[in-house]
Design an enzyme around this catalytic site. Structure first.
Site, PDB file in Angstrom:
ATOM      1  N   HIS A   1       7.722   0.476   1.202  1.00 43.31           N
ATOM      2  CA  HIS A   1       7.434   1.795   1.605  1.00 43.31           C
ATOM      3  C   HIS A   1       6.998   1.572   3.206  1.00 43.31           C
ATOM      4  CE1 HIS A   1       3.742   0.623  -0.137  1.00 43.31           C
ATOM      5  NE2 HIS A   1       4.066   0.901  -1.313  1.00 43.31           N
TER       6      HIS A   1
ATOM      7  N   HIS B   1       7.744   3.573  -9.735  1.00 43.59           N
ATOM      8  CA  HIS B   1       6.552   3.525 -10.603  1.00 43.59           C
ATOM      9  C   HIS B   1       7.383   4.251 -12.185  1.00 43.59           C
ATOM     10  CE1 HIS B   1       3.700   1.918  -8.035  1.00 43.59           C
ATOM     11  NE2 HIS B   1       4.201   2.641  -7.051  1.00 43.59           N
TER      12      HIS B   1
ATOM     13  N   ASP C   1       9.473   4.835  -4.331  1.00 38.77           N
ATOM     14  CA  ASP C   1       8.307   4.855  -4.557  1.00 38.77           C
ATOM     15  C   ASP C   1       7.759   6.133  -5.424  1.00 38.77           C
ATOM     16  OD1 ASP C   1       5.772   4.146  -4.676  1.00 38.77           O
ATOM     17  OD2 ASP C   1       5.210   4.681  -2.744  1.00 38.77           O
TER      18      ASP C   1
ATOM     19  N   LYS D   1       4.835  -8.781  -6.872  1.00 35.15           N
ATOM     20  CA  LYS D   1       4.193  -7.640  -6.012  1.00 35.15           C
ATOM     21  C   LYS D   1       2.876  -7.915  -5.529  1.00 35.15           C
ATOM     22  CE  LYS D   1       3.906  -3.760  -4.084  1.00 35.15           C
ATOM     23  NZ  LYS D   1       3.911  -2.211  -4.313  1.00 35.15           N
TER      24      LYS D   1
ATOM     25  N   HIS E   1      12.043   0.128  -5.504  1.00 36.89           N
ATOM     26  CA  HIS E   1      10.662   0.445  -5.538  1.00 36.89           C
ATOM     27  C   HIS E   1      10.036   1.727  -6.512  1.00 36.89           C
ATOM     28  CE1 HIS E   1       6.296   0.089  -3.952  1.00 36.89           C
ATOM     29  NE2 HIS E   1       6.338   1.174  -4.750  1.00 36.89           N
TER      30      HIS E   1
ATOM     31  N   HIS F   1       2.708  -4.585  -0.534  1.00 30.37           N
ATOM     32  CA  HIS F   1       2.045  -3.255  -0.153  1.00 30.37           C
ATOM     33  C   HIS F   1       1.404  -3.639   1.156  1.00 30.37           C
ATOM     34  CE1 HIS F   1       0.322   0.817  -1.108  1.00 30.37           C
ATOM     35  NE2 HIS F   1      -0.408   0.335   0.269  1.00 30.37           N
TER      36      HIS F   1
HETATM   37  C1  NCD Z   1       1.545   4.562  -6.090  1.00 31.89           C
HETATM   38  C2  NCD Z   1       1.192   4.785  -7.576  1.00 31.89           C
HETATM   39  O1  NCD Z   1       0.629   5.748  -7.739  1.00 31.89           O
HETATM   40  O2  NCD Z   1       1.060   3.864  -8.416  1.00 31.89           O
HETATM   41  N1  NCD Z   1       1.065   5.587  -5.216  1.00 31.89           N
HETATM   42  C3  NCD Z   1       1.624   5.758  -3.971  1.00 31.89           C
HETATM   43  O3  NCD Z   1       0.819   6.839  -3.456  1.00 31.89           O
HETATM   44  N2  NCD Z   1       2.542   5.119  -3.592  1.00 31.89           N
HETATM   45  C4  NCD Z   1       1.147   3.112  -5.697  1.00 31.89           C
HETATM   46  C5  NCD Z   1       1.859   2.369  -4.315  1.00 31.89           C
HETATM   47  O4  NCD Z   1       2.872   2.239  -4.543  1.00 31.89           O
HETATM   48  O5  NCD Z   1       1.059   2.409  -3.223  1.00 31.89           O
HETATM   49 ZN    ZN Z   2       4.515   2.203  -5.029  1.00 34.91          ZN
END
Ligand code: NCD
Ligand code: ZN
Length: 349
Positions: A177, A18, A250, A102, A16, A139
């Site tokens: 998460h 970003h 995450d 997702k 996971h 999520h």
């Molecule tokens: C994530 C993001 O910034 O894209 N933020 C987070 O707090 N984890 C989005 C997510 O995974 O919920």
């Molecule tokens: Zn995330």
């Protein structure tokens, strides 16, 4: 406490992550590709990655940003919307372009406005995914205004996830998460089609870290960290070796300007020190022998992939490992997760 000085494990994966796009992608990707072999790439760009063509283009931008000498495979995902085309999604899965889909409940987190409001509208897509064995990454937070933010995960399990899994028992689901004891228990007891990722930071912080002694936006993420008993449940789950639980950092970079303001973004950037933090946590819990399962074996097994052939070696130093406080991007600085204690483990590069 273990006295191990070095630990060689299969190269980990991040289930996971970003990576963002543009200047941010360029700046953050090397932190991941230095340590992880593969990562499930979150599709919540603006606009989101919704079609096979979007995923293909994003994959190419990621591949172009991988530094020379790093061996890294992005595992792409699609962002499920109420208009997702089941045929396009199935074609993307069958060609090997995407590894998962997702599900963001609309409004649940950063860039989730295009997410799902009415689950009936995606039932044909979920049926198709169940048929082809494509995992749904969830999520797991409700967005109802009358539900307290600290209860949103537990309520999601009862109101949305459990009914959804009863309706599509063949669908593979990853609870992304997880942050609560309820999440741990539900994932643990949920049968072979269910697993959960756990972030690095949720093993380390509880809600006091965010709120006691002044508000700390750098510890704010979604799902928000909960009370200590939940952190302990996550630690026990991660270090148990159970195949139900695996790494999903995450890691979610935002510029400092977007974190430290009147309406700061949710997300914690952990890609750079996650493996050091995880080794610390597992050592503290006398479970270094379970780290490989959590970071390198359980994820691929659930996704039906082979673990990485390469190995990494984590080395424990006497002096603390120095990580920078921030990385610099063309969009501005991004703060690196501060676990609140010195780290001694590092990945030998
Ligand atoms: C994530 C993001 O910034 O894209 N933020 C987070 O707090 N984890 C989005 C997510 O995974 O919920
Ligand atoms: Zn995330």
């Amino acid at each position: 406490m273990s006295t191990a000085r070095s630990l060689t494990i299969r190269r980990p994966d991040d289930w996971h992550l970003h990576l963002r796009d543009g200047a941010m992608l360029q700046a953050v990707l090397p932190s991941t590709s230095a340590n992880f072999g593969r990562a499930i790439i979150m599709p919540n760009l603006v606009p989101p990655v919704v079609t096979g063509a979007d995923a293909q283009a994003y994959k190419e931008r990621i591949e172009a940003a991988i530094p020379e000498g790093h061996d890294f495979t992005p595992l792409m995902t699609l962002y499920l919307t109420e208009n997702t085309d089941a045929d396009d999604l199935a074609a993307a899965a069958q060609s090997g372009l995407i590894s998962a889909v997702k599900l963001y409940p609309a409004g649940a987190t950063t860039n989730s406005a295009s997410g799902v409001r009415d689950f009936d509208k995606v039932s044909n897509v979920l049926e198709r995914m169940a048929e082809i064995g494509l995992p749904l990454l969830v999520h797991g937070e409700v967005t109802d205004h009358d539900v307290d933010i600290f209860d949103r995960e537990a309520v999601f399990i009862d109101r949305i996830l459990d009914p959804l899994r009863r309706r599509f028992p063949e669908l593979k689901v990853v609870m992304e998460h997880i942050t609560t004891e309820e999440g741990v228990n539900y994932a643990r007891d949920g049968g072979d089609n269910l697993a959960a990722t756990i972030t690095t930071h949720h093993l380390i912080i509880n809600r006091n870290n965010i709120l006691v002694g002044g508000i700390k936006p750098d510890y704010y993420c979604l799902p928000v960290a909960k009370r200590e008993k939940h952190r302990l449940a996550l630690r026990a789950a991660a270090t148990s070796g159970s195949p139900k639980f695996f790494t999903g950092t995450d890691s979610a970079p935002h510029t400092q300007a977007n974190k430290l303001c009147a309406c700061g973004c949710a997300g914690i950037f952990t890609a750079i020190n996650s493996m050091s933090c995880l080794a610390h946590v597992f050592e503290e819990d006398g479970a270094l022998d379970k780290l490989e399962a959590f970071s390198s074996l359980n994820g691929p097994a659930f996704y039906g992939m082979a673990p990485n052939e390469q190995r990494i070696t984590l080395v424990r130093d006497d002096a603390p490992v120095e990580f920078p406080r921030q990385i610099w991007t063309e969009d501005g600085p991004v703060t690196i997760f501060d676990p609140g204690f010195d780290l001694f483990w590092k990945v030998e590069q």
